[in-house]
Design a protein around this motif. Structure first.
Motif, short mmCIF file in Angstrom:
data_model
loop_
_atom_site.label_atom_id
_atom_site.label_comp_id
_atom_site.label_asym_id
_atom_site.label_seq_id
_atom_site.Cartn_x
_atom_site.Cartn_y
_atom_site.Cartn_z
N ARG A 179 56.07 3.00 83.74
CA ARG A 179 55.82 4.14 82.86
C ARG A 179 55.93 5.46 83.62
NH1 ARG A 179 53.96 4.03 77.87
NH2 ARG A 179 52.87 6.01 78.18
N TYR A 180 55.44 5.45 84.85
CA TYR A 180 55.47 6.69 85.67
C TYR A 180 56.91 7.14 85.88
CZ TYR A 180 55.21 9.74 89.73
OH TYR A 180 55.37 10.79 90.60
N PHE A 181 57.76 6.19 86.31
CA PHE A 181 59.15 6.57 86.60
C PHE A 181 59.94 6.83 85.31
CE2 PHE A 181 58.17 4.55 90.71
CZ PHE A 181 58.60 5.56 91.55
N THR A 182 59.59 6.12 84.26
CA THR A 182 60.27 6.36 82.97
C THR A 182 59.97 7.75 82.46
OG1 THR A 182 60.17 4.01 82.40
CG2 THR A 182 60.53 5.55 80.60
N VAL A 183 58.72 8.13 82.50
CA VAL A 183 58.30 9.46 82.05
C VAL A 183 58.93 10.55 82.93
CG1 VAL A 183 56.34 11.04 81.82
CG2 VAL A 183 56.15 8.68 81.01
N LYS A 184 58.93 10.31 84.23
CA LYS A 184 59.52 11.27 85.17
C LYS A 184 61.00 11.47 84.91
CE LYS A 184 59.60 12.34 90.09
NZ LYS A 184 59.27 11.87 91.45
N LYS A 185 61.67 10.34 84.63
CA LYS A 185 63.12 10.40 84.37
C LYS A 185 63.42 11.15 83.07
CE LYS A 185 67.14 7.37 84.09
NZ LYS A 185 67.62 5.98 84.10
N LEU A 186 62.57 10.89 82.05
CA LEU A 186 62.76 11.56 80.77
C LEU A 186 62.52 13.07 80.90
CD1 LEU A 186 61.08 9.01 78.35
CD2 LEU A 186 63.51 9.61 78.44
N LYS A 187 61.54 13.44 81.68
CA LYS A 187 61.25 14.85 81.90
C LYS A 187 62.44 15.56 82.56
CE LYS A 187 56.21 15.01 82.16
NZ LYS A 187 55.06 15.29 83.04
N LYS A 188 63.02 14.86 83.55
CA LYS A 188 64.15 15.44 84.28
C LYS A 188 65.35 15.58 83.35
CE LYS A 188 64.90 14.57 88.72
NZ LYS A 188 65.33 13.86 89.96
N ALA A 189 65.48 14.63 82.42
CA ALA A 189 66.62 14.67 81.49
C ALA A 189 66.36 15.62 80.33
CB ALA A 189 66.92 13.27 80.98
N GLY A 190 65.14 16.17 80.29
CA GLY A 190 64.80 17.08 79.21
C GLY A 190 64.45 16.39 77.93
N GLY A 191 64.12 15.11 78.05
CA GLY A 191 63.79 14.36 76.83
C GLY A 191 62.38 14.59 76.38
N LEU A 192 61.54 15.21 77.22
CA LEU A 192 60.15 15.46 76.85
C LEU A 192 59.87 16.96 76.83
CD1 LEU A 192 58.31 12.62 78.78
CD2 LEU A 192 58.72 12.77 76.34
#
Length: 535
Positions: A522-535
């Motif tokens: 979850r940590y890396f998924t959330v981090k990746k989404l943030k970087k992609a601008g998905g959050l």
């Protein structure tokens, strides 16, 4: 038919109140004498005479109570002899004990607790009707006392025994004031067995003469208490008293049946039934495998110390002047006496626990013993996988006593007798004492003696605590609880199962690892989404 009869009795009790143990009121003894007995013995001419001996009193009693002695002759209180299923003969007359060892050969001293007169040796006439002692159980004056070494006789004149004076008993006065046995009558022998108060049983001593509720909830004295006597549970018919330790009932399957006496009334279930817990019904599941006494008698010897150890091997020591030695502790308990050896006492004793199915295994004077370990004089039979067995509380009395190391058998020393007779308490010679005792009993003796450690089990049924003082769950269901040494079964809270613990550990570890992995993902998924601008 039995249920119908019982229902009728209970219904009658509702309309016309009767004395049953279901109410506290019937056990109060302070009532008009006319409500107790239809007979005033002071009015009998046959009892208004100058009796010279106990047998003369009994002869007078038999003029009215014509069958009384014949009834007594059939009882264990009279014979001290109990034939068992396995062919052995038990009873006080026959068994080994680790107190004074044996009755045979020591009759004048031991039979001070017999319900008869003149049992001096093995030639005693057990058919004599006049030698039955009526007063021992029916004296209501408290003045009737047997001499400690009088072969069952009281003092017919003022007598000194071991520096204590026993006054002359007024036999006519006592005979005219008899009644139903109370706790005092029973206690004379059962409280003071073994030579003094509280010695043997641990749950029977003179503190029960006037106990409070904390000491014994059944026998407690007071306006709101039950004030029960021994005979209320040991309900007697034809002088037969139920509840013998030689034929105990470890598991009462009949349940509530009071006041009927077709079953043993001296059990907890005969009054309380097989499901005694009305609020905490889960506790009724314990009744099948745990004796009521186990939870409801958490301690014995509550007020007076009981003897826990008797070492005969230490006997025979004298002071520098050749005088016998007696040592006592601060409470007055004897720790050493030259005639008997070393003692240990204890107060507020937690019982020991064993599986018990009602059968007791006895070591006799003909049994070959293993002297490499502690020898059980008696031992309760039972096991966790035996459906008839329950967990029972016991007082275990331990000590050291003489035996024949060649024949590997217990010996019967004569301990009581006059100087020069060979009795140990007079001559302090073990070989002479044992040799004479074995000859008297017709038993073989190799001529060699030694001492072996022994243990003796006494089942516990008295000194019942109030329900709020009974054992709590954790006192048994814990690794250092009261049942920590009782094996053969799984006890929740005490025992560990390696398979259960292994798989439990795996499950916990697996769950923990799963949570960690899930958190990382979850940590890396959330981090990746943030970087992609998905959050």
């Amino acid at each position: 038919m039995k249920k119908l009869l019982l229902s009728g009795i209970l219904l009658f009790g509702l309309v016309f109140p009767i004395s049953t143990p279901l109410s506290a009121e019937p056990f109060h003894r302070k009532v008009d004498s006319l409500l107790i007995s239809t007979t005033d013995h002071k009015k009998f001419k046959v009892l208004k005479q100058d009796f010279k001996s106990g047998p003369e009193v009994t002869k007078a009693c038999l003029t009215c109570h014509t069958e009384a002695s014949k009834q007594l002759h059939r009882t264990r209180h009279w014979t001290w002899d109990v034939p068992m299923k396995k062919g052995e003969r038990l009873g006080k007359k026959n068994v080994v004990n680790n107190f004074c060892i044996s009755v045979e050969g020591n009759e004048p001293r031991c039979t001070s607790c017999h319900i008869g007169y003149d049992w001096k040796d093995k030639n005693f006439n057990f058919r004599s009707e006049e030698n039955v002692d009526c007063l021992a159980c029916h004296d209501m004056t408290g003045t009737y006392k047997k001499l400690p070494a009088g072969a069952g006789h009281p003092a017919y004149q003022a007598t000194v025994f071991e520096k204590k004076t026993f006054p002359k008993v007024d036999l006519a006065f006592v005979a005219q004031r008899v009644g139903h046995p109370d706790r005092h009558n029973c206690g004379i022998c059962h409280f003071e067995g073994g030579g003094a108060d509280a010695v043997k049983h641990g749950d029977l001593d003179n503190s029960l003469l006037k106990p409070d509720r904390e000491l014994d909830v059944h026998m407690a004295i007071g306006k709101k208490e039950l004030n029960m006597t021994c005979a209320d549970c040991h309900k007697t018919e034809g002088h037969q008293v139920p509840g013998s330790r030689y034929t105990p009932e470890a598991h009462d399957t009949h349940g509530f049946d009071y006041p009927l006496t077709d079953n043993n009334p001296a059990t907890c279930s005969s009054c309380h039934g097989l499901k005694p817990h009305k609020k905490l019904k889960k506790l009724n599941d314990h009744v099948a495998r745990v004796a009521c006494q186990t939870c409801h008698i958490p301690f014995i010897a509550k007020e007076r110390p009981t003897k826990m150890w008797w070492d005969w091997s230490k006997a025979g020591k004298f002071d520098k002047n050749g005088k016998e030695i007696t040592k006592k502790d601060s409470s007055g308990c004897i720790l050493y006496v030259s005639k008997k050896g070393e003692f240990r006492w204890a107060k507020n004793v937690a019982p020991e626990y064993s599986w018990f199915n009602g059968e007791m295994n006895y070591t006799t004077f003909k049994t070959t013993i293993n002297d490499k370990k502690v020898v059980s004089v008696n031992h309760p039979d039972g096991a966790a996988n035996d459906p008839l067995s329950r967990i029972w509380p016991f007082k275990v009395h331990r000590g050291k006593q003489p035996y024949d190391p060649v024949l590997k058998r217990f010996v019967k020393p004569i301990v009581y007798g006059p100087k020069g007779s060979g009795a140990y308490w007079a001559d302090f010679n073990w070989d002479k004492s044992i040799r004479k005792g074995m000859k008297n009993a017709g038993l073989e003796y190799s001529g060699k003696y030694a001492f072996v450690e022994t243990e003796m089990y006494w089942p516990i049924s008295h000194m019942v605590s109030p329900k709020e003082k009974s054992l709590s769950c954790k006192e048994c269901h814990s690794r250092s609880g009261r049942l920590q040494n009782l094996s053969g079964f799984y006890l929740m809270g005490r025992d560990t199962n390696p398979f259960v613990e292994y798989f439990g550990l795996l499950a916990i570890s697996g769950s923990l690892i799963g949570v960690i992995i899930h958190s990382i993902i979850r940590y890396f998924t959330v981090k990746k989404l943030k970087k992609a601008g998905g959050l």
